[in-house]
Enzyme design. Structure first.
Site, PDB file in Angstrom:
ATOM      1  N   GLY A  15       0.814  -1.212   0.000  1.00  0.00           N
ATOM      2  CA  GLY A  15       0.000   0.000   0.000  1.00  0.00           C
ATOM      3  C   GLY A  15       0.844   1.256   0.000  1.00  0.00           C
ATOM      4  CB  THR A  41       3.802  -8.440   5.814  1.00  0.00           C
ATOM      5  OG1 THR A  41       4.148  -7.759   7.016  1.00  0.00           O
ATOM      6  CG2 THR A  41       3.423  -9.873   6.144  1.00  0.00           C
ATOM      7  CB  CYS A  42       2.517  -9.037   0.722  1.00  0.00           C
ATOM      8  SG  CYS A  42       1.958 -10.046  -0.662  1.00  0.00           S
ATOM      9  CB  CYS A  47       0.712 -13.338   0.192  1.00  0.00           C
ATOM     10  SG  CYS A  47       1.056 -11.586   0.003  1.00  0.00           S
ATOM     11  CE  LYS A  50       0.073 -17.447   2.050  1.00  0.00           C
ATOM     12  NZ  LYS A  50      -1.056 -16.598   2.504  1.00  0.00           N
ATOM     13  CE1 TYR A  98       6.216  -3.459  -3.540  1.00  0.00           C
ATOM     14  CE2 TYR A  98       7.103  -5.400  -4.642  1.00  0.00           C
ATOM     15  CZ  TYR A  98       6.036  -4.721  -4.089  1.00  0.00           C
ATOM     16  OH  TYR A  98       4.795  -5.290  -4.088  1.00  0.00           O
ATOM     17  N   GLY A 174      -6.477 -21.265  14.294  1.00  0.00           N
ATOM     18  CA  GLY A 174      -7.551 -21.812  13.471  1.00  0.00           C
ATOM     19  C   GLY A 174      -7.886 -20.973  12.263  1.00  0.00           C
ATOM     20  CE1 TYR A 176      -3.858 -15.192   5.599  1.00  0.00           C
ATOM     21  CE2 TYR A 176      -5.493 -14.390   7.154  1.00  0.00           C
ATOM     22  CZ  TYR A 176      -4.350 -14.182   6.404  1.00  0.00           C
ATOM     23  OH  TYR A 176      -3.696 -12.976   6.473  1.00  0.00           O
ATOM     24  CB  ILE A 177      -1.679 -17.521   9.104  1.00  0.00           C
ATOM     25  CG1 ILE A 177      -1.838 -16.185   8.371  1.00  0.00           C
ATOM     26  CG2 ILE A 177      -0.200 -17.811   9.352  1.00  0.00           C
ATOM     27  CD1 ILE A 177      -1.320 -14.992   9.148  1.00  0.00           C
ATOM     28  CD  GLU A 180      -2.728 -19.348   3.629  1.00  0.00           C
ATOM     29  OE1 GLU A 180      -3.383 -18.903   2.666  1.00  0.00           O
ATOM     30  OE2 GLU A 180      -1.991 -18.612   4.322  1.00  0.00           O
ATOM     31  NE  ARG A 197      -8.833 -18.844  21.723  1.00  0.00           N
ATOM     32  CZ  ARG A 197      -8.532 -17.682  22.302  1.00  0.00           C
ATOM     33  NH1 ARG A 197      -7.872 -17.692  23.456  1.00  0.00           N
ATOM     34  NH2 ARG A 197      -8.868 -16.545  21.750  1.00  0.00           N
ATOM     35  N   GLY A 265      -3.283 -14.921  14.956  1.00  0.00           N
ATOM     36  CA  GLY A 265      -3.764 -13.603  14.575  1.00  0.00           C
ATOM     37  C   GLY A 265      -2.653 -12.588  14.380  1.00  0.00           C
ATOM     38  CB  ALA A 344      -7.380 -17.670  -2.606  1.00  0.00           C
ATOM     39  CG  HIS A 439     -16.574 -30.746 -20.665  1.00  0.00           C
ATOM     40  ND1 HIS A 439     -17.049 -31.136 -19.434  1.00  0.00           N
ATOM     41  CD2 HIS A 439     -16.354 -31.887 -21.386  1.00  0.00           C
ATOM     42  CE1 HIS A 439     -17.127 -32.461 -19.417  1.00  0.00           C
ATOM     43  NE2 HIS A 439     -16.712 -32.930 -20.589  1.00  0.00           N
ATOM     44  CD  GLU A 444     -17.609 -28.751 -17.148  1.00  0.00           C
ATOM     45  OE1 GLU A 444     -18.425 -28.587 -18.077  1.00  0.00           O
ATOM     46  OE2 GLU A 444     -16.756 -29.660 -17.142  1.00  0.00           O
TER      47      GLU A 444
END
Length: 457
Positions: A15, A41-42, A47, A50, A98, A174, A176-177, A180, A197, A265, A344, A439, A444
């Protein structure tokens, strides 16, 4: 009053970099302060590395699945240091990109961590800088609760630089991190236990997704232990600080692990900013409070991204940066749709989601219908795998618009990106029905839902 800069950005993450270089391209004199590697971080400890680790870990399952397609393999070995070091080389390449982006835009990069002196002044390594506007874009950091032995655990930050992989690991959390990294460790051959927990993983996701994904994680080999909490941790051998850790769980169970990852977290990274000197108010967990135009309680100070604790996703921070620039230079009031953000979870299997969950739609009192299916993907008809995929579509009965799409399965992230465009554009179920499917693909299924797939409420 005269200032050294039109804009001073604290933090060169996704950002902060986007806001600074676009502002500079429009004529602002801009400086960015960053005390760590460029990209935030990303790029460095989030991300990007990872996802590289996820790719690496998927081969662990892939070799087994290949046999059904006629491939034989003997003596396959995994070298952790090769994956780790190749990842680091790629991240260093991105750091350089960057740096070039900032330099080419005319942004001055100041190495060091900034803190406020007042609402128009910051200090970096003892030197002060003044600016008409200051943007806080410092992101968030892992949160580890304090308890006896908490110094013996690692956060996601350290996972990217481990000297060696353990034979057995405990992942606590519990979200997403947690899921993953449990998938990464499991795929790389580590005996992996995921302890949470609560009574269900992935709080905030659609309930059917949570239930289905948890079962698939178990199938993949992850030992999931719900309603399980750590009491304290100690060294198995007090004379060996690098050795095994003994975990005492609150239910009385005791077990040894070579590694303990706490993925409990993330909190806004504001501790060293001296926000009070600028009159910047904070809320829960130290999150910087902003209005809809990203303005803080100090009119010259702005904030965006994870530090505001709205939606902690890199693409959100980038979009917020662009919205802020439009507000400054074009006078456009910010209208940001936080409902329809595709995202995702790169667990194994992956999760893709956009729009409302069934539970959110119910809370809003909406009249809607749900189409849902789960199936064995074509790949596993030969691989011998038992993995299944889930797909779910929520449709508003009032106007037939699709208000949510959810998937668990291979390529979920790639598939949900396309659906995100459709839902953002206001596509109806009829539009989905009129679209010709590709297909044979899993995707689909989203355009072939019939009345037979309606979920009974």
């Amino acid at each position: 009053m005269s200032y050294q800069y039109d804009l001073f950005v604290i933090g060169a993450g996704s950002g902060g970099v986007r806001a600074s270089r676009v502002a500079a391209s429009k004529g602002y004199k801009v400086a960015v302060a960053e005390g760590s590697a460029l990209g935030g971080t990303c790029v460095n400890i989030g991300c990007v590395p990872k996802k590289l680790f996820v790719y690496g870990s998927e081969f662990g399952h892939g070799f087994d699945e290949a046999a059904g397609f006629g491939w034989s393999h003997q003596g396959v070995e995994f070298n952790w240091s090769v994956l780790r070091d190749n990842k680091t080389k790629e991240i260093q390449r991105l750091n350089g990109i960057y740096g070039n982006l900032l330099s080419n835009a005319g942004v001055e990069l100041i190495s060091g961590y900034a803190s406020f002196v007042d609402a128009n002044t910051v200090m970096v390594d003892g030197k002060t800088y003044t600016a008409e506007r200051i943007l806080i874009a410092v992101g968030a950091k892992p949160f580890i609760p304090e308890f006896k032995g908490s110094d013996l655990v690692v956060s996601s930050n350290e996972m990217f630089f481990l000297e060696a992989l353990p034979k057995k690991a405990l992942v606590v959390g519990g979200g997403y991190i947690a899921v993953e990294f449990a998938g990464i460790l499991n795929g790389l051959g580590v005996d992996t236990i995921l302890a949470y927990r609560g009574d269900q993983l992935l709080r905030g996701f659609d309930q059917d997704v949570r239930d289905f994904a948890s079962q698939e994680y178990k199938k993949s080999g992850i030992d999931i232990r719900l309603n399980t909490d750590v009491d304290f941790i100690e060294l198995a051998d007090a004379s060996n600080p690098q050795g095994a850790r003994t975990v005492h769980f609150k239910d009385g169970h005791v077990e040894e692990f070579g590694l303990i990852l706490y993925a409990t977290g993330r909190v806004p990274n504001v501790a060293s900013l001296s926000l009070e000197k600028a009159g910047v108010e904070t809320g829960k967990n130290g999150a910087v409070i902003v209005d809809k135009n990203f303005t803080t309680s100090a009119q010259s100070v702005f904030a965006l991204g994870d530090v505001t604790d709205r939606v902690q996703l890199t693409p959100v921070a980038i979009k917020e940066a662009m919205a802020l620039i439009a507000y400054w230079f074009e006078g456009k009031e910010v209208t940001f749709d936080y409902d329809n953000i595709p995202t995702a979870v790169f667990s194994q299997p992956a999760i893709g989601t956009v729009g409302l969950t069934e539970q959110e739609a119910e809370k809003r009192g909406m009249d809607f219908r749900v189409y849902q299916t789960d199936f064995r993907p074509m790949k596993h008809t030969l691989s011998g795998g038992t993995s299944r995929s889930l797909m779910k579509l929520l449709v508003n009965n009032a106007d037939d618009k699709v208000i949510g799409a959810h998937m668990v399965g291979d390529y979920a992230g790639e598939i949900i990106q396309g659906l995100g465009i459709a839902i953002k554009a206001g596509a109806t179920k009829a539009d989905f029905d009129d679209t010709v499917g590709v297909h044979p693909t899993s995707a689909e299924e989203f355009v072939t839902f019939s009345a037979a797939s309606l979920k009974k409420k």
